[in-house]
Structure formats: C-alpha cells, structure tokens
Scaffold this active site. Structure first.
Site, PDB file in Angstrom:
ATOM      1  N   GLY A  73       0.817  -1.203   0.000  1.00  0.00           N
ATOM      2  CA  GLY A  73       0.000   0.000   0.000  1.00  0.00           C
ATOM      3  C   GLY A  73       0.855   1.258   0.000  1.00  0.00           C
ATOM      4  O   GLY A  73       0.332   2.361   0.038  1.00  0.00           O
ATOM      5  N   CYS A  74       2.174   1.098  -0.040  1.00  0.00           N
ATOM      6  CA  CYS A  74       3.093   2.238  -0.122  1.00  0.00           C
ATOM      7  C   CYS A  74       3.677   2.280  -1.527  1.00  0.00           C
ATOM      8  O   CYS A  74       4.033   1.235  -2.070  1.00  0.00           O
ATOM      9  CB  CYS A  74       4.252   2.087   0.861  1.00  0.00           C
ATOM     10  SG  CYS A  74       3.752   2.031   2.578  1.00  0.00           S
ATOM     11  N   GLU A  75       3.783   3.481  -2.097  1.00  0.00           N
ATOM     12  CA  GLU A  75       4.433   3.605  -3.403  1.00  0.00           C
ATOM     13  C   GLU A  75       5.919   3.305  -3.267  1.00  0.00           C
ATOM     14  O   GLU A  75       6.523   2.702  -4.137  1.00  0.00           O
ATOM     15  CB  GLU A  75       4.231   5.009  -3.970  1.00  0.00           C
ATOM     16  CG  GLU A  75       2.835   5.208  -4.523  1.00  0.00           C
ATOM     17  CD  GLU A  75       2.648   6.576  -5.156  1.00  0.00           C
ATOM     18  OE1 GLU A  75       3.643   7.297  -5.368  1.00  0.00           O
ATOM     19  OE2 GLU A  75       1.498   6.912  -5.444  1.00  0.00           O
ATOM     20  N   SER A  76       6.521   3.764  -2.169  1.00  0.00           N
ATOM     21  CA  SER A  76       7.931   3.476  -1.899  1.00  0.00           C
ATOM     22  C   SER A  76       7.995   2.134  -1.189  1.00  0.00           C
ATOM     23  O   SER A  76       7.001   1.652  -0.659  1.00  0.00           O
ATOM     24  CB  SER A  76       8.534   4.538  -0.981  1.00  0.00           C
ATOM     25  OG  SER A  76       8.250   5.811  -1.460  1.00  0.00           O
TER      26      SER A  76
END
Length: 134
Positions: free
Chosen positions: A50-53
């Site tokens: 759920g994190c882009e990074s």
C-alpha cells in the site's frame, strides 16, 4: 493520551522550526537516524503493502509495549516513518488503535505536505502496526 518521550521531542523540535524549509531538513535528519534493518528483516514478509515506496516494518512486544523498527528506500518517506515511530513506539496495543495519524502530522506542521499517496502509505504502515499488535 500521553505522548511517548520521542514524540514530545519531535513536537518541540518541529514547533520550533521556522517555516517549511527547516521542517523539510528536520524530516530528512529524523530519517537518517533510523537504525538500519538487517537484510533478513528487509524481506517480502516485512514489506508494507500500500506504499508507493518500499517500506519494511518489524515489531516486537516488550513488557506489553510495542517497539517498531522500519526503513524505506525513499528519504522523505524514511523521515515520515521515523516520526510515526516516534509517535507509536512504547504504546500498548490499545493505545496504538487510538493514534490519529492526520492529527499527529498536523501537530508537527507537516499535514499539508502529505500528498494523498504519502498519506495512504503512512496509513498502510500504521495499519500494519495495528495488525502486528493484534
């Protein structure tokens, strides 16, 4: 709710900052202070989805209080995660459920700098912490 000592330090530091540029520098400094995770800890199991990074999170229960460690491949996110850890480390599972993420970053004067995707990513990290604490 009582704030952990690190959270109080963070608040005092960021409240004393004169403007966004100084806050941005502080944010990077907080990120640089995150202890490195081992290669073993930076595995798929510990990656927060759920994190882009890329963000990795590990947690352990010590005397009924949670201690989390985390890292990210993105400098800005590392800083934001470090501030999240300052807010939650040492809390019980019940206190962890009551953490208001937007309120915390607003108190630090960073609320407006949280894009929707960063906000979603940090929420995913907090959600993962809550799952670990169940």
């Amino acid at each position: 709710m009582n704030l952990p000592a690190d959270a109080v330090t963070a608040l005092e530091t960021f409240e004393a900052a004169a403007g966004w540029e100084q806050r941005a520098r502080l944010l990077m400094q907080w990120g640089e202070r995150l202890p490195a995770l081992s290669d073993v800890q930076m595995c798929e199991t510990n990656r927060v989805h759920g994190c882009e990074s890329q963000v990795w999170l590990v947690g352990e229960l010590r005397d009924s209080h949670w201690q989390f460690s985390a890292n990210s491949d993105a400098r800005l996110i590392r800083g934001l995660v470090a501030l999240l850890l300052a807010r939650v480390n040492g809390l019980s599972a019940i206190e962890l459920q009551q953490v208001d993420l937007p309120q915390w970053f607003n108190q630090l004067g960073l609320g407006r700098q949280l894009s929707q995707s960063r906000s979603n990513g940090l929420n995913a990290v907090l959600q993962r912490m809550r799952e670990l604490a169940q």
